[in-house]
Each structure stands twice: as structure tokens, then as C-alpha cells.
Enzyme design. Structure first.
Site, short mmCIF file in Angstrom:
data_model
loop_
_atom_site.label_atom_id
_atom_site.label_comp_id
_atom_site.label_asym_id
_atom_site.label_seq_id
_atom_site.Cartn_x
_atom_site.Cartn_y
_atom_site.Cartn_z
N ARG A 69 0.84 -1.20 0.00
CA ARG A 69 0.00 0.00 0.00
C ARG A 69 0.87 1.25 0.00
O ARG A 69 0.47 2.31 -0.48
CB ARG A 69 -0.99 0.01 1.19
CG ARG A 69 -1.84 1.27 1.25
CD ARG A 69 -3.15 1.09 2.04
NE ARG A 69 -2.95 0.39 3.29
CZ ARG A 69 -2.39 0.92 4.38
NH1 ARG A 69 -1.96 2.16 4.37
NH2 ARG A 69 -2.24 0.20 5.48
N TYR A 122 -15.18 16.54 -16.87
CA TYR A 122 -15.55 15.13 -16.89
C TYR A 122 -16.70 14.86 -15.91
O TYR A 122 -16.69 15.40 -14.80
CB TYR A 122 -14.31 14.29 -16.53
CG TYR A 122 -14.60 12.82 -16.51
CD1 TYR A 122 -14.79 12.11 -17.69
CD2 TYR A 122 -14.71 12.12 -15.32
CE1 TYR A 122 -15.08 10.76 -17.68
CE2 TYR A 122 -14.99 10.77 -15.29
CZ TYR A 122 -15.19 10.09 -16.48
OH TYR A 122 -15.47 8.77 -16.46
N ASP A 207 -6.28 18.44 -15.57
CA ASP A 207 -6.59 17.08 -16.03
C ASP A 207 -6.18 17.03 -17.51
O ASP A 207 -6.84 17.62 -18.36
CB ASP A 207 -8.08 16.80 -15.85
CG ASP A 207 -8.49 15.40 -16.33
OD1 ASP A 207 -7.75 14.80 -17.15
OD2 ASP A 207 -9.56 14.92 -15.91
N LYS A 232 -7.19 5.91 -20.31
CA LYS A 232 -7.34 6.40 -21.68
C LYS A 232 -6.04 6.18 -22.48
O LYS A 232 -5.61 5.06 -22.58
CB LYS A 232 -7.80 7.86 -21.64
CG LYS A 232 -8.95 8.12 -20.65
CD LYS A 232 -10.24 7.37 -21.00
CE LYS A 232 -11.26 7.32 -19.86
NZ LYS A 232 -11.65 8.61 -19.30
C1 PLP Z 1 -12.17 9.01 -18.04
C2 PLP Z 1 -11.81 10.33 -17.50
C3 PLP Z 1 -11.68 10.54 -16.12
C4 PLP Z 1 -11.96 9.45 -15.09
O1 PLP Z 1 -11.03 8.43 -15.16
P1 PLP Z 1 -11.32 6.91 -14.67
O2 PLP Z 1 -10.05 6.24 -15.00
O3 PLP Z 1 -12.50 6.44 -15.47
O4 PLP Z 1 -11.63 6.96 -13.23
C5 PLP Z 1 -11.29 11.80 -15.70
N1 PLP Z 1 -11.07 12.80 -16.56
C6 PLP Z 1 -11.21 12.63 -17.89
C7 PLP Z 1 -10.96 13.79 -18.80
C8 PLP Z 1 -11.59 11.40 -18.41
O5 PLP Z 1 -11.74 11.26 -19.72
#
Ligand code: PLP
Length: 426
Positions: A69, A122, A207, A232
Site C-alpha cells: 500500500r 468530466y 486534467d 485512456k
Molecule cells: C475518463 C476520464 C476521467 C476518469 O477516469 P477513470 O479512469 O475512469 O476513473 C477523468 N477525466 C477525464 C478527462 C476522463 O476522460
């Protein structure tokens, strides 16, 4: 990393891994273990002193392995490799993008603070910001891409909490319309301005999921932290969920400490999958971007298409072009377009695609398509949706690595199928 070889892609196969510690295996094994054996009690004591911040690390000392962890070789190597793309001091990997995002928001916002965030954001982030944070006494203000710095300042003042501004959270380009926010402008003229005025740190967090670690490097444009849904582009194969945060050491120590206590670190197995993904990150993203440019140009010429939202089509006189030139190194592989007609035509098009899969998510090897208004952005306030052009006509495509001609052929036959349906209805 050897300084002679400056390109991160050259280090994705080897950086941070020592074969001699794993029987000479050329590839890093999966360290599927919960705990690690100390050589002596003295060593255990010394590792804990560092882990609990009881003393500073010696200049060459690394955090010893204690418990998965807190740390694990797969996590550590993945973090070292990810840091190279954004030239970050350190990185922390999480079990999802959302856990990376919520951990950052929880660590740097306290009751009474003001968070300024970009809209649209998001869906999961939007929910956390608008439904969870207010419950713990955090004030929030959403800003839009077409607002000037002065307008943003006015809005901040109007909240009555300008003296408590603690974070600017941005998603640029915005999903799904590719609208841009000026990172360095907001960081310098809002973040630094209030930081000085209030004598209170303002964290700029970006982000960067939509651009992945290739086409935009927020830390070079005034961001303090860069966040990713590694589900992604970084993962890139639609087979895992993961997240990452990176930035300078002092902030990352705080992020990693909270991660230790929330226990939302990535698993060794998922980290290992991501190590594999990173080896082809540049290749995949280059190909996706090449494909996307051609698909966007094809869409632009098609009379079934009303409007295309793609950074590779921006003209110098268009809004956002200067920001694009300043902060992006490529247009990405996310395209949205408005189909002529409405939901009926959009759905007919989506249902007729054969190669491109109808699914949410993005940045993967396979092309994916979806309808933002009724899918990813169904929960967004309708007033707001209208302001950012998310209507029943909009379709979003995440372009994959398939053969370019085949992707375009699939789109072409889907438009034909819509035409046929129209004829049969009339
Ligand atoms: C998919 C996504 C998230 C969330 O990510 P997860 O891996 O699904 O928890 C956050 N920000 C953006 C821009 C995303 O496309």
C-alpha cells in the site's frame, strides 16, 4: 535516465528497472506481494523512519520496500517512467482516474476554501465537485472557455470567497467540444494574483487526459499538478482502469501520503500492464493523431456534417488558435462533429457503424464513438450544455490506430445508411 537520450520513448522499455534484482529477467516481473522481508530489524526501523517522515532521506537513499500500500516495484517503476513525459519530479499512480482526481481535491481543499474549475468537466469530476465538495463546506465556481481573465476575476469576487481561493482546476481541451482554456494566463493572472493578495497558496491542477502525455505538458505552462485517467491514452487498450498525478516533490509527497491512507493505489498487476502500454505510447498516439487529422478533414468536406470540432482544423483567426499554438504540441485524436439533422440522424449514424465501436471512453487502439448529449454528458445542466454546443446533433469520435482508409470507409457507409433511412421515411 541517460542524459544523452532525451526522448522519453527511448526509455519506456528499461528506465528504473534493475535486471540484477530480478534474476536477470529483461522484463520487470509482476511483484504480486503484499509485504517485503527486511534484511535486519535495523533496516526495518530505518525504512519506517523515512516512510513516516521521522527523518530526511540521505541524498542517495531510496525509500525501502515495506508494504504494497505504501510502495511496490511495479508502482515505482511505472511512476518513474511516467514522470519522464511531463518532466515531473515525481508521480503517484492510482487505481482510477477518479481516485487520482478526488485525492488531489481532498488534499488541497479545506472547508471554507474556494475552488475555481473549468466547464465542461468530466462527468465524475463534475459530480464530485458539485455534489460532494459542497457537503464538506467547499465553495465552487465554474468558468467557461470564452470568458476573459477579467470576467473570471469578476466572477471570483462575486462569490464572496475570493480571499479563500485555493485551487484552479482545469480540463483543456474541454470534452467533448475541444474548447481551450489559457493555462499560463489563468495561472499567472488569477492564481499568482490571488496567492499574493491573500498570502495563501493557489494550486493549479490540470486534467490532461484528453491530450495524454504527448500533445500537452501542463507543468510547462503554469500548472502545479498534472492529472491523468491512465485508463485512456496511457493504458490505451481499453483493458484497465487507472490514474496518475504528477508535479513537484513537495506537492507529490502530500498526494502520496494521502494515497497511503485512502489506500487507493494501483495494483501491481495493473501497473505491470501499464508498463507494457508505455512502450508503445508514442507510436500509438502518433498514429491516432495522423488518423484523426484525416478523419476530421473528411468530415469537414462531407455535406452530412454541419460543424467539426477538432484542434487540427483551427484557423489563425479563430478563437483559441493562439492558445492552441502556445500550449499544445499536437491536435490529439478526439473529434466531435454536428451531424445534419438531430438525434434521429445521429442515432442512425451510430447504429450503422461497423468497424468503429459504440462505447464511451477514449484514447484506445480501437476507434470509439458516442453521443455526448444522451451518454457522457447526460447529467450536465441543460442550460450549460447549450452554452457549450452539446446538442442532439453532436457525435464524438475517439480515433484509433486502424487503417485510415478503413475508418473513413466505415464513416462513409454509415452516412449512406442514414441517407437510405431518410429516403425510406419520405
Ligand atoms: C475518463 C476520464 C476521467 C476518469 O477516469 P477513470 O479512469 O475512469 O476513473 C477523468 N477525466 C477525464 C478527462 C476522463 O476522460
Amino acid at each position: 535516465m541517460e542524459n544523452k537520450f532525451k526522448n522519453p520513448e527511448s526509455h519506456m522499455m528499461t528506465h528504473g528497472y534493475k535486471p540484477e534484482l530480478s534474476e536477470g529477467a529483461v522484463k520487470c516481473p509482476i511483484f504480486q506481494t503484499s509485504t517485503f522481508v527486511f534484511k535486519t530489524a535495523e533496516e526495518g526501523k530505518s525504512f519506517f523512519e523515512i516512510a513516516y517522515g521521522l527523518r530526511e532521506k540521505e541524498p542517495t537513499e531510496e525509500l525501502g520496500l515495506i508494504y504494497s500500500r505504501i510502495n511496490n516495484p511495479n508502482l515505482e517503476i511505472l511512476e518513474n517512467r511516467l514522470s519522464l513525459w511531463d518532466k515531473a519530479d515525481d508521480c503517484a499512480v492510482f487505481e482510477s482516474g477518479m481516485s487520482a482526481i478526488s485525492t488531489v481535491l481532498l488534499e488541497f481543499l479545506k472547508p471554507g476554501d474556494l475552488l475555481v474549475y473549468s466547464n465542461p468537466t468530466y462527468g465524475g469530476t463534475d459530480h464530485f465537485i458539485n455534489h460532494f465538495l459542497p457537503e464538506i463546506g467547499i465553495h465552487t465556481l465554474g468558468i467557461l472557455p470564452n470568458q476573459s481573465i477579467e470576467e473570471v476575476k469578476t466572477e471570483i469576487e462575486k462569490t464572496g470567497h475570493a480571499n479563500k481561493l485555493a485551487m484552479i482546476y482545469l480540463e483543456t481541451p474541454a470534452n467533448p467540444n475541444n474548447a481551450l482554456f489559457d493555462m499560463s494566463g489563468l495561472s499567472e493572472q488569477i492564481g499568482k494574483y490571488y496567492e499574493k493578495r491573500n498570502d495563501k497558496q493557489v494550486i493549479v491542477a490540470v486534467d490532461n487526459t484528453y491530450m495524454g502525455p504527448i500533445w500537452q505538458h501542463p507543468l510547462e505552462h503554469g500548472a502545479d499538478l498534472t492529472l491523468y485517467s491512465a485508463t485512456k491514452y496511457i493504458g490505451g487498450h481499453s483493458d484497465l482502469i487507472a490514474g496518475a498525478v504528477m508535479g513537484r516533490q513537495e506537492l507529490m509527497t502530500r498526494v502520496k501520503t494521502l494515497r497511503t491512507f485512502l489506500g487507493n493505489m494501483i495494483s501491481p498487476n495493473t501497473a505491470w500492464l501499464l508498463l507494457r502500454s508505455l512502450e508503445t505510447l508514442k507510436l500509438r498516439m502518433d498514429k491516432q493523431c495522423d488518423n484523426a487529422q484525416k478523419v476530421a478533414e473528411y468530415l469537414l468536406e462531407n455535406d452530412k456534417v454541419e460543424k467539426v470540432y477538432y484542434l487540427g482544423l483551427l484557423h489563425p483567426e479563430e478563437q483559441g488558435y493562439d492558445i492552441y499554438q502556445k500550449q499544445c504540441t499536437g491536435p490529439g485524436a478526439m473529434i466531435s462533429f454536428d451531424i445534419v439533422g438531430g438525434e434521429k440522424e445521429a442515432f442512425e449514424f451510430l447504429n450503422a457503424l461497423k468497424l468503429i465501436k459504440l462505447a464511451v471512453s477514449l484514447g484506445s487502439t480501437e476507434s470509439l464513438v458516442q453521443h455526448p448529449m444522451t451518454m457522457t454528458h447526460a447529467g450536465v445542466d441543460p442550460e450549460h450544455r447549450k452554452k457549450i454546443n452539446i446538442t442532439e446533433k453532436m457525435i464524438r469520435i475517439s480515433v484509433g490506430v486502424e487503417n485510415t482508409e478503413d475508418i473513413i470507409k466505415d464513416i462513409k457507409q454509415a452516412f449512406k445508411a442514414v441517407d437510405k433511412k431518410e429516403l425510406s421515411h419520405s
